[in-house]
Design an enzyme around this catalytic site. Structure first.
Site, PDB file in Angstrom:
ATOM      1  N   ASN A   9       0.874  -1.180   0.000  1.00 17.42           N
ATOM      2  CA  ASN A   9       0.000   0.000   0.000  1.00 17.42           C
ATOM      3  C   ASN A   9       0.908   1.225   0.000  1.00 17.42           C
ATOM      4  O   ASN A   9       1.532   1.532   1.012  1.00 17.42           O
ATOM      5  CB  ASN A   9      -0.900  -0.043   1.249  1.00 17.42           C
ATOM      6  CG  ASN A   9      -1.715   1.219   1.407  1.00 17.42           C
ATOM      7  OD1 ASN A   9      -1.768   2.070   0.513  1.00 17.42           O
ATOM      8  ND2 ASN A   9      -2.356   1.355   2.566  1.00 17.42           N
ATOM      9  N   LYS A  11       0.136   4.298  -0.217  1.00 18.35           N
ATOM     10  CA  LYS A  11      -0.468   5.491   0.408  1.00 18.35           C
ATOM     11  C   LYS A  11      -0.279   6.716  -0.492  1.00 18.35           C
ATOM     12  O   LYS A  11      -0.302   6.583  -1.715  1.00 18.35           O
ATOM     13  CB  LYS A  11       0.093   5.675   1.820  1.00 18.35           C
ATOM     14  CG  LYS A  11      -0.049   4.386   2.652  1.00 18.35           C
ATOM     15  CD  LYS A  11       0.174   4.554   4.115  1.00 18.35           C
ATOM     16  CE  LYS A  11      -0.033   3.214   4.810  1.00 18.35           C
ATOM     17  NZ  LYS A  11       0.101   3.285   6.259  1.00 18.35           N
ATOM     18  N   HIS A  95      -9.419   1.190   5.256  1.00 15.48           N
ATOM     19  CA  HIS A  95      -8.124   1.390   5.906  1.00 15.48           C
ATOM     20  C   HIS A  95      -8.296   2.341   7.095  1.00 15.48           C
ATOM     21  O   HIS A  95      -9.095   3.275   7.041  1.00 15.48           O
ATOM     22  CB  HIS A  95      -7.110   1.961   4.904  1.00 15.48           C
ATOM     23  CG  HIS A  95      -5.715   1.904   5.417  1.00 15.48           C
ATOM     24  ND1 HIS A  95      -5.223   2.834   6.322  1.00 15.48           N
ATOM     25  CD2 HIS A  95      -4.710   1.015   5.195  1.00 15.48           C
ATOM     26  CE1 HIS A  95      -3.967   2.504   6.610  1.00 15.48           C
ATOM     27  NE2 HIS A  95      -3.638   1.416   5.952  1.00 15.48           N
ATOM     28  N   GLU A  97      -6.618   4.731   8.091  1.00 13.67           N
ATOM     29  CA  GLU A  97      -6.391   6.151   7.773  1.00 13.67           C
ATOM     30  C   GLU A  97      -7.636   6.762   7.142  1.00 13.67           C
ATOM     31  O   GLU A  97      -7.915   7.946   7.327  1.00 13.67           O
ATOM     32  CB  GLU A  97      -5.147   6.289   6.872  1.00 13.67           C
ATOM     33  CG  GLU A  97      -3.875   6.019   7.671  1.00 13.67           C
ATOM     34  CD  GLU A  97      -2.714   5.452   6.873  1.00 13.67           C
ATOM     35  OE1 GLU A  97      -2.739   5.501   5.640  1.00 13.67           O
ATOM     36  OE2 GLU A  97      -1.769   4.949   7.518  1.00 13.67           O
ATOM     37  N   GLU A 167      -5.080  -4.879  10.686  1.00 16.61           N
ATOM     38  CA  GLU A 167      -4.060  -3.851  10.859  1.00 16.61           C
ATOM     39  C   GLU A 167      -4.294  -3.127  12.185  1.00 16.61           C
ATOM     40  O   GLU A 167      -5.114  -2.202  12.246  1.00 16.61           O
ATOM     41  CB  GLU A 167      -4.132  -2.831   9.713  1.00 16.61           C
ATOM     42  CG  GLU A 167      -3.861  -3.419   8.354  1.00 16.61           C
ATOM     43  CD  GLU A 167      -3.254  -2.380   7.412  1.00 16.61           C
ATOM     44  OE1 GLU A 167      -2.271  -2.727   6.744  1.00 16.61           O
ATOM     45  OE2 GLU A 167      -3.736  -1.235   7.351  1.00 16.61           O
ATOM     46  N   GLY A 173       2.959   2.336  10.813  1.00 14.54           N
ATOM     47  CA  GLY A 173       3.919   3.425  10.656  1.00 14.54           C
ATOM     48  C   GLY A 173       4.667   3.774  11.929  1.00 14.54           C
ATOM     49  O   GLY A 173       5.327   4.808  12.013  1.00 14.54           O
ATOM     50  N   SER A 213       3.883  -2.104  10.271  1.00 13.22           N
ATOM     51  CA  SER A 213       5.342  -2.159  10.427  1.00 13.22           C
ATOM     52  C   SER A 213       5.944  -3.506  10.004  1.00 13.22           C
ATOM     53  O   SER A 213       6.871  -4.000  10.659  1.00 13.22           O
ATOM     54  CB  SER A 213       5.744  -1.797  11.866  1.00 13.22           C
ATOM     55  OG  SER A 213       5.321  -0.476  12.164  1.00 13.22           O
TER      56      SER A 213
END
Ligand code: 13P
Length: 260
Positions: A9, A11, A95, A97, A167, A173, A213
């Site tokens: 991904n 992003k 996701h 985010e 996730e 991250g 990660s």
């Protein structure tokens, strides 16, 4: 033998030329790899160019989001038909985010999942708890709610065509991966939810990816867990070398599993 499923991904990173260059290097690095399903998910602007670069490759293309309507007056949105037009096979939905910064909730994600299945796009549906939810030990409840609500109204046949990605938000991250045991604990729980709702055959067919990660040095341990079928990789998918190494290490861990 388990066939790892590794998706990158990207992003909001990579211009068109950077994306093409990255995918060319990945393609060269994994040209011999038939023992792994590989997907790259560039930003919308690069999908068309990356698609052309992947024409003679077994690497699949995915988008990072889409609207739930096929077309219409929805300024700034991208439809499933547009994704099909550039030969996307996958689309990342839900996701964290998108949930956090764009206020997407499970009802909206559910509409998107249904649309994706209708247009034969494979949703990579993301679920996972925040740090506060983990610390207050609500993580099973949170994931169950996301699972139930984003899959509401889908038939077993629909669900057999999707990919799930666990996730944990606190691992995205941050460099702080869930331990292989924490990942396995949630993956086996999600597998149980699939089993209870859709039966064993479908539960065993749906890949459950881990994301947060993932790096070349932790993918092997994760892949050795029985319910971890692959990874959704963020930061480490932006460099051909680390992404390729993750793919190689994932495939090796699955082979070693068979021989051990
Ligand atoms: P990182 O691998 O950068 O933690 O991102 C994970 C992710 O969000 C993939 O969708």
């Amino acid at each position: 033998m388990k066939k790892p499923f590794i998706a990158g991904n990207w992003k909001m990173f990579k211009t068109v030329s950077e994306a093409v260059s990255l995918v060319q290097t990945i393609k060269a690095g994994v040209s011999h790899k038939t023992d792994c399903d590989i997907v790259v998910c560039p930003p919308f602007t690069a999908l068309s160019a990356v698609s052309k670069t992947l024409e003679d490759s077994s690497i699949d293309l995915g988008a990072q989001n889409m609207h739930f309507e096929s077309e219409g007056a929805f300024t700034g949105e991208v439809s499933p038909l547009m994704l099909k037009d550039v030969r996307c096979r996958y689309v990342v939905l839900g996701h964290s985010e998108r949930r956090q910064h764009f206020k997407e909730d499970d009802a909206l994600i559910n509409k998107k999942v249904k649309t994706a299945v209708k247009y034969s796009l494979v949703p990579i549906l993301c679920i996972g708890e925040t740090l506060a939810e983990r610390e207050s030990r609500q993580f099973f409840e949170v994931v169950k709610k996301q699972f139930d609500e984003s899959l509401q109204g889908l038939t077993g046949e629909d669900v057999s065509k999707i990919v799930l990605a666990y996730e944990p938000v606190w691992a995205i991250g941050t460099g702080q991966t869930a331990t292989p045991e924490q990942a396995e604990q949630m993956h086996s729980y999600v597998r149980r939810l699939l089993n209870e709702k859709y039966g064993n055959e479908i539960a065993s067919r749906v890949p459950i990816l881990y994301g947060g990660s993932v790096k070349p040095d932790n993918i092997g341990q994760l892949m050795r867990k029985p319910n971890v079928d692959g990874a959704l990789v963020g930061g480490a998918s932006l460099k051909a070398e680390t992404f390729t190494q993750i793919i190689v290490n994932a495939a090796e861990a699955c082979k070693a599993e068979v021989h051990s």
